[in-house]
Design an enzyme around this catalytic site. Structure first.
Site, PDB file in Angstrom:
ATOM      1  N   ILE A 272      31.593  26.457  88.291  1.00 36.16           N
ATOM      2  CA  ILE A 272      31.656  25.137  87.652  1.00 36.16           C
ATOM      3  C   ILE A 272      31.023  25.166  86.262  1.00 36.16           C
ATOM      4  O   ILE A 272      30.129  25.971  85.993  1.00 36.16           O
ATOM      5  CB  ILE A 272      31.013  24.030  88.522  1.00 36.16           C
ATOM      6  N   HIS A 273      31.504  24.293  85.416  1.00 34.86           N
ATOM      7  CA  HIS A 273      31.007  24.188  84.047  1.00 34.86           C
ATOM      8  C   HIS A 273      31.391  22.837  83.461  1.00 34.86           C
ATOM      9  O   HIS A 273      32.400  22.252  83.829  1.00 34.86           O
ATOM     10  CB  HIS A 273      31.534  25.336  83.176  1.00 34.86           C
ATOM     11  N   MET A 274      30.549  22.358  82.556  1.00 38.33           N
ATOM     12  CA  MET A 274      30.741  21.065  81.906  1.00 38.33           C
ATOM     13  C   MET A 274      31.127  21.290  80.447  1.00 38.33           C
ATOM     14  O   MET A 274      30.444  22.024  79.734  1.00 38.33           O
ATOM     15  CB  MET A 274      29.440  20.268  81.980  1.00 38.33           C
TER      16      MET A 274
END
Length: 163
Positions: free
Chosen positions: A120-122
């Site tokens: 996951i990453h923003m």
């Protein structure tokens, strides 16, 4: 073939060594390569890295050091830390790059459009008035108005003030 856009400055993306496995875990494990990997910041929970294929100049990501594809399994302490970094990152983009707005988002899973679905990453994407046009939808081409390395260096120099 008529639709060719010559962009020699992107040669590094084609000729650069390929990373095996999770690219984000590679970045976590190779702190000595931060400059080469375009890391802006790192700490015990997360790191911030420039998006290799940015939507706009200054597009970067905040990524947990923990490898997971499930936001719901991310420890609350890490999620809260990421959220605090997002707030600081927005300030960095607005004050440091004079962004007039910022798109923030996560694509959780390949079905949601994640290019790197396993970790996951923003995304933080700076925006300016009238920075969109039809070339993206008509010609499937993105216009990047400035040098990637120049923006990286500018943001990297500003990080100590904001993080």
């Amino acid at each position: 073939m008529n639709d060719v856009l010559y962009a020699p400055w992107r040669d590094e993306y084609v000729t650069h060594e390929k990373i095996e496995g999770c690219v984000f875990c590679h970045i976590v494990a190779h702190a000595s390569d931060d400059e080469k990997l375009h890391v802006l910041y790192r700490d015990e929970y997360c790191f911030m890295v420039m998006n290799k294929y940015p939507y706009t100049p200054g597009h970067f990501m905040i990524i947990p050091n923990m490898h997971t594809d499930k936001l719901e399994e991310l420890p609350s302490e890490t999620w809260l830390h990421m959220s605090a970094l997002v707030q600081k990152g927005v300030t960095l983009l607005k004050e440091g790059l004079n962004a007039r707005g910022v798109n923030i988002g996560m694509n959780l899973g390949a079905a949601a459009g994640a290019g790197i679905a396993e970790h996951i990453h923003m995304h933080l994407v700076p925006r300016w008035e009238r920075d969109t046009n039809f070339i993206t939808s008509i010609a499937e081409t993105r216009v990047y108005s400035t040098d990637f390395e120049k923006i990286y260096k500018k943001l990297k120099d500003l990080v100590p003030k904001y993080m």
